[in-house]
Design a protein around this motif. Structure first.
Motif, PDB file in Angstrom:
ATOM      1  N   ALA A   4       4.043  28.487 -11.165  1.00 42.28           N
ATOM      2  CA  ALA A   4       4.795  27.442 -11.867  1.00 42.28           C
ATOM      3  C   ALA A   4       3.847  26.487 -12.580  1.00 42.28           C
ATOM      4  O   ALA A   4       4.126  26.023 -13.681  1.00 42.28           O
ATOM      5  N   LEU A   5       2.707  26.221 -11.944  1.00 49.11           N
ATOM      6  CA  LEU A   5       1.728  25.315 -12.552  1.00 49.11           C
ATOM      7  C   LEU A   5       1.173  25.903 -13.839  1.00 49.11           C
ATOM      8  O   LEU A   5       0.997  25.212 -14.848  1.00 49.11           O
ATOM      9  N   MET A  44       2.774  28.003 -15.709  1.00 55.45           N
ATOM     10  CA  MET A  44       3.865  27.914 -16.680  1.00 55.45           C
ATOM     11  C   MET A  44       3.951  26.486 -17.229  1.00 55.45           C
ATOM     12  O   MET A  44       4.127  26.280 -18.437  1.00 55.45           O
ATOM     13  N   LEU A  45       3.818  25.516 -16.348  1.00 58.70           N
ATOM     14  CA  LEU A  45       3.883  24.116 -16.777  1.00 58.70           C
ATOM     15  C   LEU A  45       2.769  23.809 -17.767  1.00 58.70           C
ATOM     16  O   LEU A  45       2.998  23.193 -18.818  1.00 58.70           O
ATOM     17  N   ILE A  88       3.544  25.223 -21.102  1.00 59.90           N
ATOM     18  CA  ILE A  88       4.588  24.501 -21.851  1.00 59.90           C
ATOM     19  C   ILE A  88       4.068  23.175 -22.379  1.00 59.90           C
ATOM     20  O   ILE A  88       4.294  22.815 -23.524  1.00 59.90           O
ATOM     21  N   VAL A  89       3.342  22.465 -21.537  1.00 57.55           N
ATOM     22  CA  VAL A  89       2.972  21.099 -21.910  1.00 57.55           C
ATOM     23  C   VAL A  89       1.712  21.071 -22.772  1.00 57.55           C
ATOM     24  O   VAL A  89       1.574  20.224 -23.654  1.00 57.55           O
ATOM     25  N   PRO A 118       2.111  23.148 -27.482  1.00 58.28           N
ATOM     26  CA  PRO A 118       1.687  22.219 -28.533  1.00 58.28           C
ATOM     27  C   PRO A 118       0.378  22.640 -29.194  1.00 58.28           C
ATOM     28  O   PRO A 118       0.232  22.554 -30.412  1.00 58.28           O
ATOM     29  N   ILE A 120       1.032  25.458 -31.609  1.00 62.24           N
ATOM     30  CA  ILE A 120       1.752  25.016 -32.815  1.00 62.24           C
ATOM     31  C   ILE A 120       0.805  24.269 -33.753  1.00 62.24           C
ATOM     32  O   ILE A 120       0.729  24.547 -34.954  1.00 62.24           O
ATOM     33  N   ILE A 121       0.056  23.327 -33.185  1.00 61.87           N
ATOM     34  CA  ILE A 121      -0.851  22.544 -34.027  1.00 61.87           C
ATOM     35  C   ILE A 121      -1.963  23.441 -34.574  1.00 61.87           C
ATOM     36  O   ILE A 121      -2.343  23.349 -35.741  1.00 61.87           O
TER      37      ILE A 121
END
Lengths: 159, 321, 442
Positions: free
Chosen positions: B10-11, B13-14, B17-18, B22, B25-26
């Motif tokens: 989960a970490l 995955m987190l 995501i966080v 980003p 994308i940037i």
């Protein structure tokens, strides 16, 4: 829609009160509201600016012919009329002319259809094509239903 | 709890995501995307001048270099065009949209990217400079003088003179067209260059000399027709609607929505057309009106476009609205 | 699936992705809100899904998956799927005086006063999202469990209120089992789950208001006594209110008042009011804010108080007005919810098409991920929407009248005073409905 009366197992007789209620509801929903004027032609200049239409509210009668001259006075705007599928874009310095027959009654919002700034989604005017059957029928229906529920509660405590 | 492994997954995955999303994308937008293009891509933000105008407002490109300009409008609708003479007009770019053009400039010179849709009181200031340099002769941008404006200067004509308002004269070009065959038209009045450098009032004097018996109002109409002989094309009326109508009005009556914002009232062409020389209008369009808020269009329009615009102003002047 | 430890954290993680995207779009994307993922997917898509589908259909289910408290909870628990036991928090208990909905009422009013700015400016929206996460994380470090969700979150407040009308509930099968069960794993937690993060004792749970549907007690209950039921919609509404819950009554009144003010300000033809609400001029906003607060906190509650008092006065042996105000405020919930559904249906049908463009070009950078970048703005069902809205409003009104009658019958099962007690409340409800009908259709 209404779950006002918890229905007991056996069928209830049709009482006078219920019959009257039924007649009232049917009446409210179906009684024809006559158009009361010969159709007129309206020449209307609608100016769009951030973030309003001028005039912001128009009232015509069903069957009237509406000739619109659409202008914009600051930036590019649009004019979308709910329920009529009319959509025009207008830029400052030019004008758009269009004509439609107001053949549907009710209130129809006209909205800016070209993003024109922060408040663009709320740049809204109103065309009311009278007689505005929907709002009168809905109001009467609400009143009749509320009255019926209260009287019903008075007569027969249950639940 | 036997959740250690789950927690670790989960970490990851987190973190993805966080941080990862980003970063991807940037990285794509500002790193990979420009790197993938086989030529230079310039992102230009387009805002009304009050909100910052174009940024960047200067773009340099070499002759023969292919370039993509991407104009992103963020506040209101803008119209993006590049001139003079490049024939680039992206039309409306609405807020949140990107208008894009790829081209390879061939002629060195200074061009202007500009907004041609009224977008604010300062709309006409919304301009950026596209410098096309020749790598073989850098700095050798030749400044071309405009022959029409030069001629005005040589003849000491005051471009900024107050226009004379015509009184009691109602020229109508369509009446003039019908009367054209009934009058004797001297060759000078047939010459577009002569007409450009003379006002209709001067033309009337010449015409009267040749047609002493014809009533004046007929001759006025004939002059009106001759001075607006060139029928307007869709391109030129579009050019007018885009760049001029916001102040001067759709029909040239000085009643556009921008009229309220200018230092001086925009000219209503029918009022002044009769005594106005076309070359003065030409110069005013090219150079701008000093101290009036009339912007210059010399960096936007070609000479031919400007001459056609002058003809269009005559057409508007002498046509009933 | 609900029994899995991973269920809630994974759902939160999945929703954290669009949330992060929304914040990014707000900070980096175009300032044209209608083309910005942050605005379009939060205030059009999420809001419509929440108010039209989730709250009326499934109650608090948004709170099950909401990503806002997630980072705080994970920090506090030192783990995402499951904590290690030792907590990273001061573990303070929330002050007794604040253990009610007043902060949520205040928070909602603050958001509402700035909503015209928040709704239309991507960067401000992003700021609000980050701010909510920040407050949630901070509170997790200071206070025990999900204090933020239970007592502070301005969104959770009205979701909780309206979830009482929903046809879904989490309850215990047999309350006696809980009474007899000494360990109370649902409160203390065990190796299968946390003790109720919302600080609710499931054994006494009889209303949806405070239950965040976090599914922990489903996992911790060793007696298999916790279940999720389908039920008749609005089953909580006629139940007695324990204690003095003026805060809850005001939640219902504020929400109803806002459901009338919003369509007037946002959808009405009065541009000046919109500009005031958007703080185009500060003085104008002050007027707007004062009028807004007076309407939501004084006028509407005052009229309702008068209606309740009038009803009680005319029936002998009635309740105290304060008690009746508490009890009958539940009658506002169906109509208020219907009014918000009406509002949200209208906004979503009008502006839903923006979602197609925004999903392909979330930042307004000219991307075209799904090929729908250039789909234009088209209102859906613009001709039929008013009829749909009228039907929803009248449905809500009748549901509300029925609720008030049930409350009245509970206090006087003979039914003799029901009409006297409820007629003024019915008048208040009818007047509110007529105001809404004329705003939307008239």
């Amino acid at each position: 829609m209404s779950q006002a009366a918890p229905v007991p197992a056996q069928r209830r007789p049709i009482t006078a009160g219920r019959a009257i209620l039924l007649v009232l509801i049917v009446g409210v929903l179906l009684v024809p509201i006559p158009g009361f004027r010969t159709p007129q032609t309206h020449n209307i200049v609608i100016d769009a600016s951030q973030f309003e239409f001028s005039p912001a509210r128009l009232t015509v009668n069903r069957g009237d012919i509406v000739q619109v001259t659409l202008t914009a006075s600051d930036v590019v705007h649009g004019f979308f009329l709910d329920g009529y599928g009319i959509d025009f874009r207008v830029e400052p310095g030019t004008s758009q002319e269009f004509t439609f027959t107001a053949d549907r009654s009710g209130k129809f919002r006209y909205r800016c259809s070209v993003a024109c700034g922060a408040l663009h989604p709320f740049m809204i005017g109103e065309l009311v094509v009278g007689p505005n059957e929907l709002v009168w029928r809905a109001s009467a229906l609400a009143a009749v239903a509320v009255g019926a529920m209260l009287l019903h509660a008075r007569k027969r405590p249950s639940a | 709890m036997t959740t250690t492994r789950g927690n670790r997954a989960a970490l990851v995955m987190l973190a993805f995501i966080v941080v990862g999303v980003p970063a991807l994308i940037i990285g794509y937008q500002y790193g990979l995307r420009p790197a993938l293009a086989d030529h230079r891509v310039v992102d230009i933000e387009a805002l009304a001048p009050e909100n910052g105008g174009f940024s960047p407002d200067v773009v340099r490109v070499e002759v023969g270099e292919t370039i993509t300009l991407r104009f992103a409008a963020d506040d209101v609708t803008h119209g993006i065009a590049i001139g003079p003479g490049l024939g680039i007009d992206l039309g409306h770019v609405d807020p949140g949209h990107v208008g894009e053009v790829t081209f390879t400039p061939q002629e060195p010179g200074t061009y202007t990217y500009y907004c041609n849709t009224w977008c604010s009181a300062d709309h006409w200031r919304m301009r950026g400079v596209l410098e096309v340099v020749d790598p073989n002769s850098p700095g050798g941008v030749n400044v071309q003088l405009d022959p029409i404006i030069e001629a005005l200067g040589a003849a000491s004509v005051d471009i900024d003179s107050e226009p004379e308002v015509a009184e009691g004269i109602f020229p109508d070009r369509s009446r003039g067209e019908r009367s054209l065959d009934t009058v004797e038209v001297p060759p000078s009045l047939r010459d577009p260059d002569w007409r450009l450098s003379h006002s209709p009032a001067e033309g009337l004097e010449v015409l009267q000399a040749d047609n002493p018996d014809t009533p004046e109002d007929v001759l006025v109409d004939v002059v009106a027709y001759l001075w607006s002989e060139t029928p307007p094309t869709d391109e030129i009326s579009e050019l007018f609607a885009r760049n001029c109508a916001a102040c001067h009005g759709e029909r040239g009556r000085g009643d556009g929505p921008g009229a309220a914002t200018t230092l001086e009232e925009p000219v209503a062409y029918p009022e002044v057309s009769w005594h106005r020389r076309g070359d003065i209008w030409y110069a005013k369009i090219m150079r701008g009106g000093m101290g009036t808020d009339m912007p210059n269009f010399g960096t936007l329009f070609t000479e031919e476009e400007t001459r056609l615009l002058v003809d269009y102003l005559r057409y508007l002047s002498f046509t009933e609205s | 699936m609900l029994l899995s430890r991973a269920f809630q954290p994974v759902a939160m993680l999945i929703l954290l992705a669009p949330f992060v995207l929304a914040v990014m779009a707000g900070l980096l994307g175009t300032s044209a809100g209608n083309r910005n993922f942050g605005i379009v997917f939060v205030w059009i898509v999420w809001w419509a899904v929440l108010m039209v589908l989730l709250v009326p259909g499934l109650g608090r289910v948004w709170c099950t998956v909401c990503p806002i408290p997630a980072p705080g909870e994970w920090v506090q628990r030192r783990g995402i799927i499951g904590g290690a036991g030792r907590l990273r928090t001061r573990g303070l208990r929330w002050p007794r005086r604040l253990r009610n909905m007043w902060l949520q009422n205040a928070g909602f009013l603050v958001l509402a006063l700035f909503s015209m700015v928040i709704l239309t400016r991507p960067s401000v929206s992003a700021g609000v999202f980050v701010g909510l996460i920040g407050v949630a994380v901070g509170m997790s470090l200071l206070f025990e469990k999900r204090t933020f969700c239970r007592y502070v979150c301005p969104i959770g407040g009205f979701i909780g209120l309206y979830s009482m009308a929903a046809p879904v509930e989490l309850r215990v099968r047999d309350a006696q089992v809980c009474v007899d069960h000494r360990e109370k794993d649902c409160i203390t937690g065990n190796d299968r789950g946390y003790g109720c993060p919302w600080m609710v004792y499931p054994g006494k749970l009889d209303r949806n208001l405070d239950c965040g549907l976090c599914t922990e007690c489903l996992k911790t209950c060793t007696m298999d006594n916790v279940v999720i039921n389908l039920r008749r919609p609005g089953a909580d509404l006629a139940k007695p209110v324990r204690g003095n819950r003026i805060d809850e009554a005001f939640k219902a009144l504020i929400m109803l008042a806002c459901s009338i003010i919003y369509p007037a300000v946002l959808f009405g033809p009065w541009a000046t009011v919109k500009e005031w609400a958007a703080i185009e001029s500060f003085g104008g906003w002050l007027i707007y804010a004062a009028a807004f607060l007076i309407a939501t906190l004084v006028v509407i509650p005052g009229l309702f108080w008068l209606a309740v008092a009038g009803g009680q006065r005319s029936c002998a042996g009635g309740l105290t007005v304060r008690r009746a105000f508490n009890e009958y405020s539940h009658a506002l919930i169906p109509l208020g919810l219907a009014a918000w559904v009406t509002f949200s249906v209208g906004f979503a049908l009008t502006n839903g098409s923006y979602a197609l463009a925004a999903i392909s070009d979330p930042f307004g950078w000219g991307w075209d991920v799904f090929g729908t970048r250039d789909v234009g703005w088209t209102p859906y069902l613009s001709g039929a929407a008013p009829t749909i809205q009228a039907a929803i409003l009248i449905g809500g009104l009748l549901f509300s009248i029925r609720t008030s009658l049930r409350v009245g019958l509970r206090h006087d099962p003979s039914g003799e005073t029901t009409l006297a007690a409820t007629a003024p409340i019915a008048a208040f409800l009818l007047a509110s409905t007529l105001a809404l009908l004329w705003l939307y259709l008239g």
